[in-house]
Structures are given as structure tokens and as C-alpha cells.
Design a protein around this motif. Structure first.
Motif, short mmCIF file in Angstrom:
data_model
loop_
_atom_site.label_atom_id
_atom_site.label_comp_id
_atom_site.label_asym_id
_atom_site.label_seq_id
_atom_site.Cartn_x
_atom_site.Cartn_y
_atom_site.Cartn_z
N LEU A 24 0.86 -1.18 0.00
CA LEU A 24 0.00 0.00 0.00
C LEU A 24 0.89 1.23 0.00
N VAL A 25 0.76 2.03 -1.03
CA VAL A 25 1.58 3.24 -1.15
C VAL A 25 0.67 4.45 -1.32
N ALA A 26 1.26 5.60 -1.10
CA ALA A 26 0.57 6.87 -1.35
C ALA A 26 1.63 7.93 -1.56
N ASP A 27 1.28 8.93 -2.28
CA ASP A 27 2.14 10.08 -2.48
C ASP A 27 2.53 10.65 -1.11
N ARG A 65 0.27 11.17 2.40
CA ARG A 65 0.59 10.52 3.66
C ARG A 65 0.76 11.55 4.77
N THR A 105 9.60 0.11 -0.45
CA THR A 105 9.11 1.09 -1.41
C THR A 105 8.78 0.50 -2.77
N GLU A 106 9.23 -0.69 -3.04
CA GLU A 106 8.95 -1.36 -4.31
C GLU A 106 8.27 -2.69 -4.03
N LEU A 166 0.58 -3.97 -5.92
CA LEU A 166 0.74 -2.57 -5.55
C LEU A 166 -0.62 -1.89 -5.57
N ASP A 173 -2.06 1.90 -4.92
CA ASP A 173 -1.76 3.30 -4.66
C ASP A 173 -3.01 3.95 -4.08
N SER A 174 -2.93 4.34 -2.83
CA SER A 174 -4.09 4.90 -2.12
C SER A 174 -4.13 6.42 -2.14
N THR A 175 -3.26 7.04 -2.93
CA THR A 175 -3.18 8.50 -2.93
C THR A 175 -4.54 9.15 -3.10
#
Length: 183
Positions: free
Chosen positions: A109-112, A116, A151-152, A159, A161-163
Motif C-alpha cells: 500500500l503506497v501513497a504520495d 501521507r 518502497t517497491e 501494488l 496506490d491509495s493516494t
């Protein structure tokens, strides 16, 4: 778990990696796996709320980057997962690569960074200013990247992306992935 250990290390005045490792490896750390009552305690003290305080956020990487701490907490996390009867949702920076690399559903789970920081600022309110939150979020990323590749997405990790997603949309996305695997 890392936050609880950071809280305890600060309380005990542990500053060196050796002192921090001694605090962690000797700690009675208990994590509830009940989603209706998520709690964490260390050495008999419920720290569920305390571990979200800015002071803990500012110091957690100091604990998380100690190799002996990582070994101890990874083993504890793996034990909790192994003892889960119906499956478990685990979150953390190295869950998909180190703690549970063979889990049937693995998500990064990532976000800009700006999103964040905004989310963390909303969580903390006026207790800290945006500059402090930005420093905490970005510094922790930088510090933790020295001991965990988070991060990867590794092979087999999805992946997300929750941005620009709401919490409900993130949950729906991950549930859909789990349902797909269950078919």
C-alpha cells in the motif's frame, strides 16, 4: 510492535542499540488479534493510544533499525500469524517480504508523500505542525529504508496506490484481491 517498543525504550531511557535490544528482547509484548478490540501492551501497560503520539513517531526508527530488534519482532510476528486460526491481516513495512513472504495475498500500500503527510496531520490534529509531520514521515521512510525494502513491490505483491482513494475504497480493493485468491 515497533512503536510499542519505542515507547518502552524511551520510558526506560534506552539510547544505545545494545540498550534498546535488551529492552525489546526482554519485553512482554502482547498484541490483540481481535479486530473489534485492537490493543497492544508492553510489560503490562496498555499503549494502544500512546504509540500514536508524535514523540513515539519521532523515535520509532531508532528502534526499528536495530538488527536484534528486527530479528526478535519478526519472529514474534511470524508466531502470531502461525497461531491465527482463521487467517490474519498483518500490516507493516516488511510484512510481504520478510515476515510473511508466502502469504496468499500480499499488498504494498503506497501513497504520495503529500497525501501521507496530510493523513498523518489529520490524525494528529493541532498537536504538531505540518513541518514536524513532514519530517517524521519522510525521515522515517529514509531511516527505515536502510533495513527494509518497502518502497517497491516484490514479485507476487500487488501494488495499491491509495493516494486518491478513501479508506473504504482501499478496503474494498484489498477485499476484492482476497476474494479473487479464495476462488
Amino acid at each position: 510492535m515497533y512503536r510499542a517498543c519505542a515507547w518502552q525504550a524511551a520510558r526506560d531511557g534506552a539510547e544505545t542499540p545494545e540498550q534498546i535490544a535488551a529492552v525489546v528482547t526482554g519485553a512482554d509484548l502482547r498484541v490483540s488479534t481481535d479486530p473489534d478490540d485492537p490493543r497492544i501492551s508492553i510489560n503490562g501497560t496498555d499503549v494502544t493510544q500512546a504509540i500514536r503520539e508524535p514523540e513515539v513517531s519521532a523515535s520509532v526508527s531508532r528502534v526499528a533499525t536495530v538488527p536484534e530488534v528486527r530479528v526478535d519482532l519478526v519472529l514474534r510476528q511470524q508466531q502470531i500469524i502461525a497461531e491465527s486460526r482463521r487467517g490474519i491481516v498483518a500490516e507493516g513495512r516488511d510484512i510481504t517480504t520478510v515476515v510473511a513472504p508466502h502469504a496468499p495475498v500480499r499488498v504494498l500500500l503506497v501513497a504520495d508523500p503529500a497525501a501521507r503527510v496530510a493523513r498523518r496531520q489529520a490524525e494528529l490534529g493541532e498537536r504538531v505542525d505540518t513541518e514536524q509531520v513532514t519530517d517524521q514521515v519522510l525521515r522515517r521512510d529514509r531511516d527505515d529504508s536502510t533495513v527494509a525494502a518497502f518502497t517497491e513491490a516484490a514479485d507476487g505483491v500487488t501494488l495499491v496506490d491509495s493516494t486518491h482513494l478513501s479508506l473504504d475504497e482501499v478496503i474494498d480493493t484489498i477485499v476484492a484481491l482476497a476474494e479473487e485468491v479464495a476462488r
